[in-house]
Design an enzyme around this catalytic site. Structure first.
Site, PDB file in Angstrom:
ATOM      1  N   LYS A  98     -17.402 -17.476   3.988  1.00 48.49           N
ATOM      2  CA  LYS A  98     -17.717 -18.567   3.060  1.00 48.49           C
ATOM      3  C   LYS A  98     -18.270 -17.966   1.768  1.00 48.49           C
ATOM      4  O   LYS A  98     -19.220 -17.169   1.806  1.00 48.49           O
ATOM      5  CB  LYS A  98     -18.759 -19.478   3.716  1.00 48.49           C
ATOM      6  CG  LYS A  98     -18.665 -20.924   3.321  1.00 48.49           C
ATOM      7  CD  LYS A  98     -19.612 -21.720   4.199  1.00 48.49           C
ATOM      8  CE  LYS A  98     -19.671 -23.157   3.820  1.00 48.49           C
ATOM      9  NZ  LYS A  98     -20.781 -23.835   4.499  1.00 48.49           N
TER      10      LYS A  98
HETATM   11  C1  E4P Z   1     -20.542 -27.274   4.212  1.00 45.52           C
HETATM   12  O1  E4P Z   1     -19.939 -26.322   4.634  1.00 45.52           O
HETATM   13  C2  E4P Z   1     -21.996 -27.315   4.029  1.00 45.52           C
HETATM   14  O2  E4P Z   1     -22.590 -26.470   4.990  1.00 45.52           O
HETATM   15  C3  E4P Z   1     -22.581 -28.683   4.254  1.00 45.52           C
HETATM   16  O3  E4P Z   1     -21.608 -29.649   4.498  1.00 45.52           O
HETATM   17  C4  E4P Z   1     -23.612 -29.051   3.258  1.00 45.52           C
HETATM   18  O4  E4P Z   1     -24.081 -30.337   3.555  1.00 45.52           O
HETATM   19  P1  E4P Z   1     -25.457 -30.922   2.988  1.00 45.52           P
HETATM   20  O5  E4P Z   1     -25.216 -31.419   1.606  1.00 45.52           O
HETATM   21  O6  E4P Z   1     -25.782 -32.043   3.932  1.00 45.52           O
HETATM   22  O7  E4P Z   1     -26.459 -29.800   3.035  1.00 45.52           O
END
Ligand code: E4P
Length: 218
Positions: free
Chosen positions: A83
């Site tokens: 990522k």
């Molecule tokens: C995606 O890969 C992220 O880890 C995640 O969806 C972030 O979500 P949040 O805005 O609830 O922290």
């Protein structure tokens, strides 16, 4: 549509995997912090539970460091998706890591133009953050629709849309309608997807009537 779960909680993932609905997992540095355990250990455990992609996020911000971290994370298991944040360095690292044959999830996407760049950099997944846009009074779902339109305009853009930052079951439904390929759900939202008061009420009535027949199927 594929369902990923957005957590680094191994026992939660184990329990959800039993539902047969889990196609992958996404994590991020905040979720690793919440888990309170060494990242490599947690990612290795998750990658054994789930066959599909498990996103593990780099924390470097400079391209070469990102590539080095990405290669190290990808070496944990064959189903790791590295990522990377949506920055110029992240996009360059994306091209290098996908060139190595690794899956890459480009994260922190808040505009369709950013998603276009990620696809041009060869990203396996683009993660538009619905909830964080909604939190600001903007329309997160419109972003999914716009990215779908753009990607569908060009056959050479093969990146999958991974709807992220999902807060509600309605987000999941709307993301599916907008053509997202994947949604990554907080465990609570995934569990809630099955719920409907009329299902509960209807089942209660059916079982009460069945009881009155005095029959048994087995
Ligand atoms: C995606 O890969 C992220 O880890 C995640 O969806 C972030 O979500 P949040 O805005 O609830 O922290």
């Amino acid at each position: 549509m594929q369902f990923f779960v957005d957590t680094a909680d191994v026992s939660e993932i184990e329990a959800l995997a039993e539902s047969g609905m889990l196609d992958g997992v996404t994590t991020n540095p905040s979720l690793i912090m919440k888990a309170g355990r060494p990242m490599a250990e947690v990612i290795a455990e998750i990658a054994k539970i789930v066959d599909g992609p498990v996103s593990a996020e780099v924390t470097a911000t400079e391209k070469d460091q990102m590539i080095a971290e990405g290669r190290k994370l990808a070496a944990i298991a064959p189903n790791i998706a590295v990522k990377l944040p949506l920055t110029w360095d992240g996009l360059k690292a994306c091209r290098a890591l996908t060139g190595d044959g690794f899956m890459v999830n480009v994260t922190l996407c808040f505009s369709a133009a950013q998603a276009l760049l990620a696809a041009k950099a060869g990203a396996t997944f683009i993660s538009p953050f619905i909830g964080r846009l909604d939190d600001m009074g903007l329309d997160g779902m419109k972003l999914i629709e716009d990215i779908r339109t753009i990607y569908d305009n060009y056959d050479d853009l093969q990146t999958e849309i991974l709807a992220a930052s999902i807060r509600t079951t309605n987000h999941v439904q709307l993301a599916a309608m907008a053509g997202a390929d994947v949604a990554t759900l907080p465990p609570a939202v995934l569990k809630k997807l099955v719920e409907h008061p009329l299902t509960d009420k209807g089942l209660e009535q059916f079982l009460a009537d069945w009881e009155k027949t005095g029959q048994s199927i087995l």
